[in-house]
Design a protein around this motif. Structure first.
Motif, short mmCIF file in Angstrom:
data_model
loop_
_atom_site.label_atom_id
_atom_site.label_comp_id
_atom_site.label_asym_id
_atom_site.label_seq_id
_atom_site.Cartn_x
_atom_site.Cartn_y
_atom_site.Cartn_z
N VAL A 13 4.29 7.77 8.16
CA VAL A 13 3.52 6.87 9.02
C VAL A 13 2.65 7.76 9.90
N ALA A 14 1.35 7.46 9.90
CA ALA A 14 0.42 8.27 10.68
C ALA A 14 -0.16 7.43 11.81
N LEU A 15 -0.17 8.00 13.02
CA LEU A 15 -0.73 7.33 14.20
C LEU A 15 -1.93 8.15 14.65
N ALA B 231 -6.54 10.89 1.24
CA ALA B 231 -6.72 11.90 0.21
C ALA B 231 -5.41 12.65 -0.06
N ARG B 232 -4.59 12.79 0.98
CA ARG B 232 -3.29 13.46 0.77
C ARG B 232 -2.27 12.53 0.15
N GLY B 233 -2.60 11.24 0.07
CA GLY B 233 -1.69 10.31 -0.59
C GLY B 233 -0.91 9.42 0.36
N VAL B 234 -1.26 9.43 1.66
CA VAL B 234 -0.60 8.50 2.58
C VAL B 234 -1.15 7.09 2.30
N ALA B 235 -0.28 6.11 2.31
CA ALA B 235 -0.70 4.74 1.99
C ALA B 235 -1.49 4.15 3.15
N ARG B 236 -2.45 3.26 2.82
CA ARG B 236 -3.22 2.53 3.85
C ARG B 236 -2.29 1.83 4.84
N GLU B 237 -1.22 1.29 4.31
CA GLU B 237 -0.29 0.51 5.15
C GLU B 237 0.48 1.40 6.11
N GLY B 238 0.39 2.73 5.91
CA GLY B 238 1.12 3.64 6.77
C GLY B 238 0.23 4.33 7.81
N ILE B 239 -1.05 3.93 7.86
CA ILE B 239 -1.98 4.59 8.77
C ILE B 239 -2.39 3.61 9.87
N PHE B 240 -2.25 4.04 11.13
CA PHE B 240 -2.54 3.18 12.28
C PHE B 240 -3.55 3.86 13.19
N LEU B 241 -4.53 3.07 13.65
CA LEU B 241 -5.58 3.60 14.52
C LEU B 241 -5.59 2.81 15.83
N VAL C 250 -4.08 -1.17 18.68
CA VAL C 250 -3.53 -0.49 17.51
C VAL C 250 -3.67 -1.41 16.29
N PHE C 251 -4.36 -0.94 15.28
CA PHE C 251 -4.52 -1.68 14.04
C PHE C 251 -4.00 -0.85 12.87
N ARG C 252 -3.48 -1.55 11.87
CA ARG C 252 -3.18 -0.89 10.61
C ARG C 252 -4.50 -0.70 9.88
N LEU C 253 -4.67 0.45 9.25
CA LEU C 253 -5.96 0.79 8.66
C LEU C 253 -6.52 -0.34 7.80
N ASP C 254 -5.68 -0.97 6.98
CA ASP C 254 -6.23 -1.98 6.07
C ASP C 254 -6.73 -3.23 6.79
N GLN C 255 -6.35 -3.41 8.06
CA GLN C 255 -6.89 -4.54 8.83
C GLN C 255 -8.34 -4.31 9.23
#
Lengths: 284, 361
Positions: free
Chosen positions: A211-213, A230-240, A269-274
């Protein structure tokens, strides 16, 4: 005379609570931290990592500031503020004992509980480290609940590195990866030079269980997200954590809209795919 | 249902005044029909109409009759009374090192006379937006609403497309349908709340008969059949969400002045600035909320620059918010088909035409 019922607490929607400054820290030339306690006594409001408050300078104005202290310490509310306008400039001149108004906490939070059991990658740019610090405190407090924990931090120059003493302390821990870089450096800096997104390539975390913040300038977050993907982290695991103009913090003033979202209450805070598609559109 | 005569209408005004309401209704001022305080039915724009509206065009005309509600909507909506253009959110005083807030003031009790179905729908839209706003809710709870069903349509009206009119369907205390022919001048009155029913009971007048009801129905149907504009909402929100980078935004921007008129006249637009002000001696302060517009450059200000610097981006924000994202945020369209944004646009940009062009492209 058909009126909707008024839920309890709404009467206070716009009304700041007085908080007394207990301590002032000078973090950087233009950045400072305030420890706030309720002026009338009692415990400071509870918050979750990533949330923000509206801070009110009497008669001058109100600004949205993320909460940068430890959510579980039960101590004063900590806010790290960069002086960039008249209200924050005025706050920079305040000393211990002065009183500010506080409304909050507002907005969504970092998914630190949901991230337990995973590797945690924290990527910050500049003062973007402030809203991430409560997430770092959470990970440190509950270190065994996480796999690898990485903190990647970038600032413009070595003089812009926030929380330097803490960063050094964290860097001394055996179970933390702390990597720091600056955009520009003078000869007395022997550390890394370059954009923070390059650090994403290291760290030894498992992208499939990460999970990336991410918090920093929007362009930096877009590149960080790209590097993580690019490193393979899922969209659902990335938060901005996004920044937009905010005048109310409760979805009423309209300024912070990003497509269907009110950044103040659906975010920050949003999940990337949002938001990924929305962030790709210029001037949205 | 009751049939009121002109005297009955005057009795309604008197009864509302007697209950302590300040009456607000349409009146003729500066060659436009605007809203303001009134005491008697004769202060309404009797014998005037404004139905000849078009893009960037508004002209009043005399009617051949003495109709009291023979017009549609002017530049102002009831928004200015529930969500005022400028509102003090709180007043505060310095006290010791800190400050103390004054208690909130009680809202004025107002009776809104002549609320059209589109504007009634707009109030219900804002009810959803301001559900947690204490000032709005207090004013809303204190308001008495006398709706008027439209019997004529204006050139920029499209309430039928938005399914909001021309007949008021709830959300009012009383609803009137004016019947104004050579043979008679009457108002068919319907109660929509207990307070409205109690008031109506006390007014002079007879029960409306089948002929009254049929005449009222026909008059409303006439309005419904003569809408000046139409908007096809089927699939529109999805189409707009998929066209955020359509070249048509730039084509509109070449005409749009970014003046913000559309947002000022819109009965649902709710963007507002929040400003704190202090007295010169610094001892007292107030927080003021005032209408803002997404067409203002500063609307999207963040440190480092304005997010929406181009006119195209600002028009896109307004239209997609109104017709697409409003559904996501509040479960309804942000447009009630009142047509004001078309009429009061200085260059006559037409939301129905732009939406159609975007959908087609």
């Amino acid at each position: 005379m058909s009126a909707l019922p008024l839920p309890a607490g709404d009467a206070l929607l716009w009304r700041p609570e007085p908080y007394r400054i207990e301590r002032v820290r000078r973090d950087l030339a233009d950045t400072f931290s305030l420890d706030l306690v309720p002026a009338g006594g009692g415990a400071p409001l509870a918050f979750r990592p990533g949330q923000f408050n509206m801070l009110y300078a009497f008669g001058l104005g109100e600004v949205p500031i993320s909460i940068s202290g430890d959510a579980e310490a039960g101590g004063p509310l900590v806010h790290t503020i960069r002086a960039v306008g008249p209200v924050t400039e005025a706050m920079r001149g305040l000393r211990a004992g002065a009183v500010l108004g506080v409304r909050g906490p507002f907005g969504s939070h970092w998914p630190v509980v949901e991230a337990e059991g995973m590797d945690l990658v924290i990527i910050a740019g500049g003062v973007g480290l402030a809203p991430l610090r409560p997430a770092i405190y959470y990970a440190l407090r509950h270190r065994r609940r996480f796999g690898r924990v990485c903190i990647f931090y970038g600032a413009r120059t070595p003089d812009d590195l926030l929380y330097k003493a803490e960063l050094k302390r964290w860097r001394g821990e055996f179970d933390l990866v702390v990597d720091v870089t600056v955009d520009r450096a003078s000869h007395d800096w022997a550390g890394k030079v370059g954009v923070v997104t390059r650090l994403v390539e290291g760290g030894g975390y498992d992208p499939l269980h990460t999970v990336a913040l991410v918090c920093g300038p929007e362009v930096m977050m877009r590149y960080a997200a790209r590097a993580l993907l690019a490193r393979g982290v899922a969209r659902e695991g990335i938060f901005l954590s996004l920044e937009r103009n905010m005048k109310c913090a409760v979805g009423l003033c309209g300024h912070c809209q990003l497509g269907p979202h009110f950044v103040c209450k659906d975010g920050p805070v949003f999940r990337l795919d949002q938001v990924e598609r929305l962030l790709a559109v210029d001037e949205l | 249902m009751k049939r009121l005569t002109l005297d009955g209408l005057e009795a309604l005004f008197a009864a509302l005044r007697g209950q302590g309401f300040e009456l607000i209704g349409p009146q003729l001022r500066d060659a436009a029909l605007v809203l303001g305080p009134l005491e008697h039915a004769a202060e309404l724009p009797v014998g005037w109409t404004d139905t000849a509206q078009d893009g960037g065009r508004y002209r009043l005309a005399r009617r051949p009759d003495r109709a009291h509600f023979g017009y549609v909507v002017g530049p102002q909506s009831w928004k200015r009374y529930l969500f005022p253009p400028e509102e003090v959110l709180f007043r505060a005083r310095r006290s010791g090192e800190g400050f103390a807030l004054d208690p909130a003031e009680p809202p004025p009790r107002r009776a809104f006379i002549g609320v059209r179905a589109c504007d009634l729908a707009a109030i219900q839209v804002q009810d959803r937006i301001f559900v947690h706003d204490p000032g709005y809710q207090a004013r809303r709870a204190a308001a008495f609403i006398v709706a008027v069903n439209c019997t004529e349509a204006g050139g920029t009206c499209f309430c039928v497309s938005q399914d909001t009119g021309p007949q008021a369907r709830g959300g009012f205390d009383l609803a009137l349908t004016e019947l104004c022919t050579d043979a008679r001048h009457a108002f068919v009155a319907e109660a929509g709340s207990a307070a409205g029913a109690a008031l109506l009971d006390a007014l002079p007048g007879e029960a409306a008969d089948a002929a009254d009801l049929a005449a009222a129905r026909d008059a409303i149907a006439h309005a419904a059949a003569h809408m000046g504009r139409r908007l096809d909402n089927a699939g529109l929100a999805e189409a707009l969400r998929a066209r955020l980078e359509h070249p048509h935004w730039q084509q509109v921007a070449e005409r749009c002045l970014s003046c913000g008129n559309c947002t000022m006249v819109c009965p649902t637009c709710f963007c507002a600035n929040v400003e704190d002000r202090a007295s010169l001696d610094g001892d007292s302060a107030e927080r003021v909320r005032s209408w803002d517009s997404c067409f203002n450059l500063e609307h999207s200000y963040i440190v480092g620059g304005n997010v929406r610097s181009s006119g195209a981006a600002r028009y896109r924000q307004w239209l997609t918010h109104k017709l697409a994202h409003w559904h996501d945020q509040f479960g309804v369209s942000g447009c009630t088909g009142c047509g004001r944004c078309i009429t009061w646009c200085p260059v006559g940009i037409d939301i129905t035409a732009e939406a159609a062009a975007l959908r087609a492209g």
